[in-house]
Scaffold this active site. Structure first.
Site, mmCIF file in Angstrom:
data_model
loop_
_atom_site.group_PDB
_atom_site.id
_atom_site.type_symbol
_atom_site.label_atom_id
_atom_site.label_comp_id
_atom_site.label_asym_id
_atom_site.label_seq_id
_atom_site.Cartn_x
_atom_site.Cartn_y
_atom_site.Cartn_z
ATOM 1 N N HIS A 90 0.715 -1.250 -0.127
ATOM 2 C CA HIS A 90 0.022 -0.133 0.002
ATOM 3 C C HIS A 90 1.125 1.303 -0.032
ATOM 4 O O HIS A 90 2.019 1.100 0.595
ATOM 5 C CB HIS A 90 -0.846 0.168 1.206
ATOM 6 C CG HIS A 90 -2.177 0.929 1.109
ATOM 7 N ND1 HIS A 90 -1.992 2.176 1.320
ATOM 8 C CD2 HIS A 90 -3.231 0.774 0.900
ATOM 9 C CE1 HIS A 90 -3.288 2.751 1.102
ATOM 10 N NE2 HIS A 90 -4.062 1.719 0.698
ATOM 11 N N ASP A 110 -7.917 -5.159 -0.050
ATOM 12 C CA ASP A 110 -8.576 -6.402 -0.991
ATOM 13 C C ASP A 110 -8.046 -7.687 -0.903
ATOM 14 O O ASP A 110 -8.656 -8.754 -1.762
ATOM 15 C CB ASP A 110 -7.806 -5.732 -2.319
ATOM 16 C CG ASP A 110 -8.358 -4.388 -2.636
ATOM 17 O OD1 ASP A 110 -7.585 -3.353 -2.913
ATOM 18 O OD2 ASP A 110 -9.724 -4.319 -2.776
HETATM 19 C C1 SDX Z 1 -6.243 0.279 -2.710
HETATM 20 O O1 SDX Z 1 -4.458 4.639 -1.897
HETATM 21 C C2 SDX Z 1 -5.409 4.025 -1.210
HETATM 22 O O2 SDX Z 1 -5.963 4.467 -0.221
HETATM 23 C C3 SDX Z 1 -6.149 2.606 -1.999
HETATM 24 C C4 SDX Z 1 -6.931 1.820 -1.248
HETATM 25 C C5 SDX Z 1 -8.305 2.841 -0.905
HETATM 26 O O3 SDX Z 1 -9.056 2.387 -0.238
HETATM 27 O O4 SDX Z 1 -8.722 3.777 -1.798
HETATM 28 O O5 SDX Z 1 -6.608 1.792 0.132
HETATM 29 C C6 SDX Z 1 -7.360 0.651 -2.184
HETATM 30 O O6 SDX Z 1 -6.083 0.495 -3.860
HETATM 31 C C7 SDX Z 1 -5.606 -0.765 -1.947
HETATM 32 C C8 SDX Z 1 -4.118 -1.260 -2.923
HETATM 33 C C9 SDX Z 1 -4.761 -2.406 -3.903
HETATM 34 N N1 SDX Z 1 -3.669 -2.629 -4.827
HETATM 35 C C10 SDX Z 1 -2.827 -3.737 -4.641
HETATM 36 O O7 SDX Z 1 -3.170 -4.697 -3.999
HETATM 37 C C11 SDX Z 1 -2.056 -4.213 -5.866
HETATM 38 C C12 SDX Z 1 -0.894 -4.898 -5.417
HETATM 39 N N2 SDX Z 1 0.105 -3.451 -4.704
HETATM 40 C C13 SDX Z 1 0.848 -2.976 -5.408
HETATM 41 O O8 SDX Z 1 0.851 -2.937 -6.677
HETATM 42 C C14 SDX Z 1 1.536 -1.801 -4.664
HETATM 43 O O9 SDX Z 1 1.712 -2.170 -3.391
HETATM 44 C C15 SDX Z 1 0.686 -0.438 -4.469
HETATM 45 C C16 SDX Z 1 0.674 -0.126 -5.949
HETATM 46 C C17 SDX Z 1 -0.482 -0.617 -3.806
HETATM 47 C C18 SDX Z 1 1.409 0.525 -3.765
HETATM 48 O O10 SDX Z 1 2.657 0.731 -4.560
HETATM 49 P P1 SDX Z 1 3.619 1.997 -4.251
HETATM 50 O O11 SDX Z 1 3.421 2.609 -3.072
HETATM 51 O O12 SDX Z 1 3.700 2.749 -5.591
HETATM 52 O O13 SDX Z 1 5.004 1.078 -3.981
HETATM 53 P P2 SDX Z 1 6.154 0.662 -5.050
HETATM 54 O O14 SDX Z 1 5.428 0.129 -6.210
HETATM 55 O O15 SDX Z 1 7.253 1.781 -5.209
HETATM 56 O O16 SDX Z 1 6.818 -0.466 -4.222
HETATM 57 C C19 SDX Z 1 7.924 -0.477 -3.471
HETATM 58 C C20 SDX Z 1 8.408 -1.641 -3.625
HETATM 59 C C21 SDX Z 1 8.751 -2.126 -5.020
HETATM 60 O O17 SDX Z 1 10.067 -2.970 -4.845
HETATM 61 P P3 SDX Z 1 11.468 -2.144 -5.120
HETATM 62 O O18 SDX Z 1 11.359 -1.484 -6.298
HETATM 63 O O19 SDX Z 1 11.775 -1.125 -4.126
HETATM 64 O O20 SDX Z 1 12.453 -3.363 -5.076
HETATM 65 O O21 SDX Z 1 7.702 -2.659 -3.117
HETATM 66 C C22 SDX Z 1 7.414 -3.595 -4.090
HETATM 67 C C23 SDX Z 1 7.741 -2.799 -5.372
HETATM 68 O O22 SDX Z 1 8.133 -3.985 -6.550
HETATM 69 N N3 SDX Z 1 6.129 -4.028 -4.063
HETATM 70 C C24 SDX Z 1 5.499 -5.462 -4.260
HETATM 71 C C25 SDX Z 1 4.111 -5.207 -3.884
HETATM 72 N N4 SDX Z 1 3.927 -3.842 -3.885
HETATM 73 C C26 SDX Z 1 5.195 -3.339 -3.836
HETATM 74 N N5 SDX Z 1 6.299 -6.376 -4.565
HETATM 75 C C27 SDX Z 1 5.251 -7.415 -4.848
HETATM 76 N N6 SDX Z 1 3.894 -7.436 -4.415
HETATM 77 C C28 SDX Z 1 3.329 -6.190 -4.162
HETATM 78 N N7 SDX Z 1 1.964 -6.147 -4.034
#
Ligand code: SDX
Length: 435
Positions: A311, A369
C-alpha cells in the site's frame, strides 16, 4: 489548518542568493506540511513528486490514515469501532456531515437516501446498448456519467440544494445501477429497489432476488455486506478520490466527477485489486505452488505482484484487512462452508509472505483487497462485480470529498506542472528536406 508556531523552513537555492521562508501548517494529527505555494513565484522552481508520495494536494477533515501504525479514522472515529457498532447509512451521514447523527437526523437522512433509489425509466434503455459480456465497471462508468443527462435539477455545483440532492441521488442510485449491471450480464430481469429494506439488504435483494419466487436474505450476510461497504467508504486522497477532486475543481457536474472516480478505481493497482486477488489465487491453485509464485514476485524481471499486498500509505497491516479476515470466517460459517480452499491458500500465502525478508524489508502487508474477494465469492458475487461493489461503497467517500472541495474557499482549479526534458525549440523541416 493554522500557521504553525514552529519555525518555518528556509529554502536557499545553491549558487544563488535567493531564499524563501516556507511556513509550516499544522495538522490536527499527522505530519505538518510545508506551504510551498510561493515557491515558483519567489524562486522560479517547481517541486518534483511523481505519484504525489510526499505531496498534500488539499486540506481535509474527513479521513485520516496513520500508515505506520495501521490506523484509519473516519471523522476521528476508529474504523474498528465503526465496523463493530455502526451501519453504512450512518457512516454516509458521518462522512458527509462531519458527525454521527442523533436518532431524528438518522431517520430523516435514511428516508432521504432510500427514497432516491429508483432510476429514471429511460435510463433502463441504456442497457440495450451494452453487450451482455460487458465488464460491469464499463456499465458503471457509462450510466453514472449519463445521470447528468437526466437529473438536470442537481447539476449546478454552486447551488447547495443541487449539491445535496446530487449526493442523495448518487449514494442511493449507484447500488441500483450496480445490481442492474449484474442482472443484465446474466440475462435476468432487473429487480426494482425496495425502500423498506436497509441499504445493504436492498443491494443484495436487487442482486439476488428473482420475480418468480420469494427472496430470503440472511441477516448475517446483510451485515457482512454492510460492513464491507463501511470498510470501503473513504480513504483520504487515494487515486480515485484525487481524480474526483481534480475533475470537480474544473466545475464539472457531480455525476461526471463520480464517473471519473469510477474509471480511476477500475485499475488493478487500485480498486481492481480485489478481482486480481481472486485471479491470482486461482492461478496459484494450491499451497505447493506458493514457493514458485513467491519466487516470481521477487524476480525483478517479472511483473508478477502479490495482489492484495502492499500500500502507498500503510506500511503496517491495513486495519480493514484484519476486519475483513474476521468477516470472512463469519460469512463462511453462516454459509456452512467448512473449508474454502481459496481462504486456506490466502492464509498460507499471507503467513509465508509475512515471514519473507522481501516483504518484511519493503513493509508489505495485506491490504483491504486481500480477503474481500473471498467473502464476495462465498456470497455468490461474481468476480467482475468485486470492483463494482468497491465503487458502490466508495461513492459516499467521493461525494463527501467533492463536497468538501467545492465548499473550501481556498480551492482552485487543479493544474499540476512538470519537469520538461523534451527537445528544445527547433524549426520545422519540410518533408523533402528530412533524412
Ligand atoms: C487500494 O490509496 C489508497 O488508499 C487505495 C485503497 C483505498 O481504499 O482507496 O487503499 C485501495 O488501492 C489498495 C491497494 C490495492 N492494490 C493492490 O493490492 C495491488 C498490489 N499492490 C501494489 O501494486 C502496490 O503495493 C501499490 C500500488 C498498492 C503501492 O505501490 P507503491 O506505493 O507505488 O510502492 P512501489 O510500487 O514503489 O513498491 C515499493 C517496493 C517495490 O520494490 P523495489 O522496486 O523497491 O524493489 O515494493 C514492491 C515494489 O516492487 N511491491 C511489491 C508489491 N507492492 C509493492 N512487490 C510485490 N507485490 C506487491 N503487491
Amino acid at each position: 489548518m493554522t500557521d504553525s508556531t514552529k519555525p518555518a523552513a528556509t529554502l536557499t537555492l545553491a549558487g544563488s542568493n535567493k531564499s524563501l521562508s516556507l511556513p509550516m501548517l499544522d495538522a490536527s494529527i499527522g505530519p505538518t506540511v510545508l506551504d510551498i505555494r510561493k515557491l515558483y513565484d519567489t524562486l522560479g522552481v517547481f517541486t518534483y513528486d511523481p505519484g504525489f508520495g510526499a505531496t498534500a494536494s488539499c486540506e481535509s477533515k474527513i479521513t485520516y490514515i496513520d500508515g505506520d501504525a495501521g490506523v484509519l479514522l473516519y471523522r476521528g472515529y476508529p474504523i474498528e469501532q465503526l465496523a463493530e457498532h455502526s451501519d453504512f447509512l450512518e457512516i454516509c451521514y458521518l462522512l458527509l456531515n462531519g458527525d454521527l447523527p442523533n436518532a431524528t437526523q438518522r431517520d430523516e437522512f435514511n428516508r432521504g437516501v432510500m427514497r432516491h433509489t429508483m432510476l429514471h425509466e429511460q435510463i433502463r434503455r441504456f442497457w440495450d446498448g451494452f453487450r451482455r459480456d460487458a465488464h460491469p465497471m464499463a456499465v458503471m462508468c457509462g450510466v453514472v456519467g449519463a445521470m447528468a443527462a437526466f437529473y438536470h435539477d442537481s447539476v449546478d455545483i454552486t447551488n447547495e440544494e443541487h449539491r445535496r440532492i446530487a449526493a442523495f441521488r448518487l449514494i442511493a442510485k449507484v447500488p441500483t445501477i450496480a445490481a442492474w449491471a449484474y442482472k443484465y450480464s446474466i440475462g435476468q430481469p432487473f429487480i426494482y429497489p425496495r425502500n423498506d429494506l436497509g441499504y445493504a439488504e436492498n443491494f443484495l435483494y436487487m442482486m439476488q432476488a428473482v420475480p418468480c419466487e420469494d427472496y430470503k436474505l440472511s441477516p448475517v450476510l446483510a451485515k457482512a455486506m454492510d460492513r464491507l461497504f463501511i470498510l470501503h467508504a473513504d480513504h483520504e486522497q487515494n487515486a480515485s478520490t484525487s481524480t474526483v477532486r481534480l475533475a470537480g475543481s474544473t466545475g464539472a457536474n457531480p455525476f461526471a466527477c463520480i464517473a471519473a472516480g469510477i474509471a480511476a478505481l477500475w485499475g488493478p493497482a487500485h480498486g481492481g485489486a480485489n478481482e486480481a486477488v481472486l485471479k491470482m489465487l486461482a492461478e496459484i491453485g494450491n499451497k505447493k505452488n506458493i514457493p514458485e509464485f513467491i519466487r516470481k514476485v521477487k524476480d525483478k524481471n517479472s511483473s508478477v505482484r502479490l495482489m492484495g499486498f502492499g500500500h502507498r500509505v500503510y506500511k503496517n497491516y491495513d486495519p480493514r484487512a484484519k476486519i475483513m479476515q474476521k468477516t470472512c470466517h463469519e460469512v463462511l460459517n453462516e454459509l456452512g462452508i467448512k473449508n474454502e480452499p481459496l481462504l486456506d491458500l490466502a492464509v498460507e500465502l499471507e503467513r509465508i509472505a509475512l515471514e519473507d525478508e522481501y516483504f518484511v524489508q519493503r513493509r508489505l502487508y495485506p491490504n483491504v483487497d486481500f480477503y474481500s474477494g473471498i467473502i464476495l465469492k462465498a456470497m455468490g458475487i461474481p468476480t467482475p462485480m468485486f470492483t463494482v461493489l468497491f465503487a458502490v461503497a466508495r461513492t459516499v467517500g467521493w461525494v463527501s470529498q467533492w463536497k468538501e472541495m467545492i465548499e473550501d474557499p481556498s480551492q482552485r482549479l487543479g493544474r499540476p506542472r512538470q519537469i520538461y526534458t523534451g527537445p528544445t525549440q527547433r524549426d520545422y523541416v519540410p518533408v523533402g528536406k528530412r533524412a
